[in-house]
Design a protein around this motif. Structure first.
Motif, mmCIF file in Angstrom:
data_model
loop_
_atom_site.group_PDB
_atom_site.id
_atom_site.type_symbol
_atom_site.label_atom_id
_atom_site.label_comp_id
_atom_site.label_asym_id
_atom_site.label_seq_id
_atom_site.Cartn_x
_atom_site.Cartn_y
_atom_site.Cartn_z
ATOM 1 N N LEU A 92 1.010 -1.168 0.010
ATOM 2 C CA LEU A 92 0.086 -0.010 0.017
ATOM 3 C C LEU A 92 1.002 1.364 0.089
ATOM 4 O O LEU A 92 0.610 2.312 -0.728
ATOM 5 N N ARG A 93 1.984 1.091 0.741
ATOM 6 C CA ARG A 93 3.093 2.093 0.800
ATOM 7 C C ARG A 93 3.335 2.839 -0.459
ATOM 8 O O ARG A 93 3.581 3.585 -0.956
ATOM 9 N N VAL A 94 3.691 1.494 -1.157
ATOM 10 C CA VAL A 94 4.426 1.618 -2.468
ATOM 11 C C VAL A 94 3.322 2.317 -3.666
ATOM 12 O O VAL A 94 3.613 3.260 -4.194
ATOM 13 N N ARG A 95 2.063 1.900 -3.359
ATOM 14 C CA ARG A 95 1.078 2.395 -4.325
ATOM 15 C C ARG A 95 1.062 3.871 -4.006
ATOM 16 O O ARG A 95 0.557 4.744 -5.015
ATOM 17 N N LEU A 96 0.942 4.213 -2.344
ATOM 18 C CA LEU A 96 0.660 5.521 -2.209
ATOM 19 C C LEU A 96 1.953 6.483 -2.610
ATOM 20 O O LEU A 96 1.526 7.572 -3.275
ATOM 21 N N ASP A 97 3.211 5.906 -2.804
ATOM 22 C CA ASP A 97 4.150 6.692 -3.339
ATOM 23 C C ASP A 97 4.217 6.853 -4.656
ATOM 24 O O ASP A 97 4.561 7.975 -5.237
ATOM 25 N N LYS A 98 3.734 6.014 -5.416
ATOM 26 C CA LYS A 98 3.597 6.021 -7.136
ATOM 27 C C LYS A 98 2.253 7.014 -7.143
ATOM 28 O O LYS A 98 2.354 7.991 -8.115
#
Length: 409
Positions: A92-98
């Motif tokens: 989820l953090r990766v998706r938020l970073d993207k």
């Protein structure tokens, strides 16, 4: 104790989630079984997945502002960072970073688009200002005025610039419109003044035209009407509401005069045609007097004919030379007869003619003797010369004798 790939529940009821940084406490569960605890926090995770998915879609497909998008991302990141869900939080953090990268990219794109839009708006408004300033000098009042109004509508449809730039351009644009309006107002004020002057002039012309409408002084009045018409044209146009009325009065006055003149001229023409017939009959009678055989009777007859001629009156202008020429021919014949009579009855003229004839006769007799003498002497050259001179004197003598005969011998 219960567990799954992303979390577990220990014997005390504490729930943990596994992350790249190790296990993190999610919360405590005392109300049911460990499986129920994991299921509860897994549902919370699924809720985060759904919210992130919805936010990703809004960023892609709507005009969500970068500020609002970032606020939503921060809110979701806080929920992820607080570890109140069991699942792949790192994903989820990766998706938020993207999503942050996407929002920033969209921010830059919008910033570039806005900058481009601003540049285009500036160029468009510059062009509108330049055109407005050119139109401000135009004398095509209607078309330029319509175009300036259209430019205002175009201006309103363009994006605003920064306040300073927008105000400066609008000031130039507004000034150009005001300058045009001022010039147009001055033009029409001047035109109104000219039309008022024209109205006053035409009022005077109408008054004179109406005063002349009953005149029977045909020639001078017709000439004056022509002058009034020239003055009318030179005066220019009056106001529309006055021009037609003044023209109708002016033209009406002329129509009254020229209709009356035409009626009189028609009667006069008919009378002159009748006069021509009468004068042609008199000319026929006069021509019967020629050749003159009785001067005294011819003179009396012509005098009577001439008195009747003078009493008849005018004939059509184009027929006048011919019919008058016939009478003049008869009159000249009578005058020539009178001159001949005078020569025959003038004693002094007869004496002069007789004296001239005597002198010429003596000269002819003398030359004839000289010719005979020269022939007798054998001088033919002299005789020929004298003969030629004799012929000339003899011709003069013959002419003088003929003139003497006109005096009665």
């Amino acid at each position: 104790m219960s567990s799954d790939p992303w979390g577990r529940v220990d014997e005390t009821g504490t729930v943990y989630v596994r992350t790249s940084e190790g296990e993190q406490v999610v919360g405590s569960w005392q109300a049911g079984t460990p499986e129920e605890a994991l299921a509860y926090f897994e549902r919370k995770y699924e809720g985060l997945v759904v919210e992130i998915g919805l936010l990703e879609k809004r960023v892609r497909t709507t005009d969500l502002s970068a500020k609002d998008a970032q606020t939503a991302i921060d809110h979701l990141r806080t929920q992820v960072d607080e570890h109140h869900a069991v699942g792949d939080l790192d994903a989820l953090r990766v998706r938020l970073d993207k999503l942050v990268t996407t929002v920033e990219s969209r921010r830059e794109e919008r910033k570039a688009a806005k900058a481009k839009q601003t540049d285009e708006a500036r160029a468009a408004k510059d062009a509108l200002v330049v055109e407005a300033e050119e139109l401000a000098q135009s004398d095509q009042w209607r078309s330029a005025g319509e175009r300036l109004r259209a430019l205002v509508d175009i201006w309103k449809g363009l994006p605003r610039l920064d306040r300073k730039s927008d105000d400066e351009l609008w000031h130039r644009f507004s000034h150009a419109r005001s300058a045009f309006s001022k010039r147009r107002k001055a033009h029409f004020a001047s035109l109104d003044a000219q039309r008022e002057d024209a109205r006053k002039v035409k009022e005077r012309l109408v008054a004179e035209a109406e005063s002349l409408s009953k005149s029977t002084d045909w020639g001078p009045t017709a000439a004056r009407y022509r002058e009034l018409m020239a003055d009318w044209k030179a005066a220019g146009r009056a106001q529309r509401e006055s021009e037609d009325d003044l023209w109708n009065r002016f033209r009406g006055a002329q129509d009254v005069f020229f209709a009356a003149r035409s009626e009189v001229f028609a009667e006069r023409d008919a009378e002159q045609i009748e006069n021509l017939k009468l004068k042609e009959e008199l000319a026929d009678e006069a021509e019967k007097l020629v050749p003159i055989t009785d001067l005294k009777a011819a003179r009396a007859a012509f005098r009577s004919l001439n008195e009747r001629w003078e009493a008849i009156g005018h004939v059509p202008r184009d027929a006048r030379p011919k019919v008058e020429g016939r009478m003049h021919s008869v009159e000249r014949a009578i005058q020539e007869a009178e001159e001949g009579e005078w020569r025959r009855t003038n004693p002094e003229a007869r004496a002069r003619a007789a004296g001239l004839t005597g002198q010429l006769q003596a000269a002819v007799d003398k030359l004839r003797e000289q010719v005979d003498a020269a022939r007798a002497a054998g001088n033919n050259a002299k005789a020929d010369k004298l003969s030629r001179e004799l012929e000339g004197r003899q011709a003069l003598l013959d002419q003088a004798l003929k003139g003497l005969e006109e005096f009665g011998g």
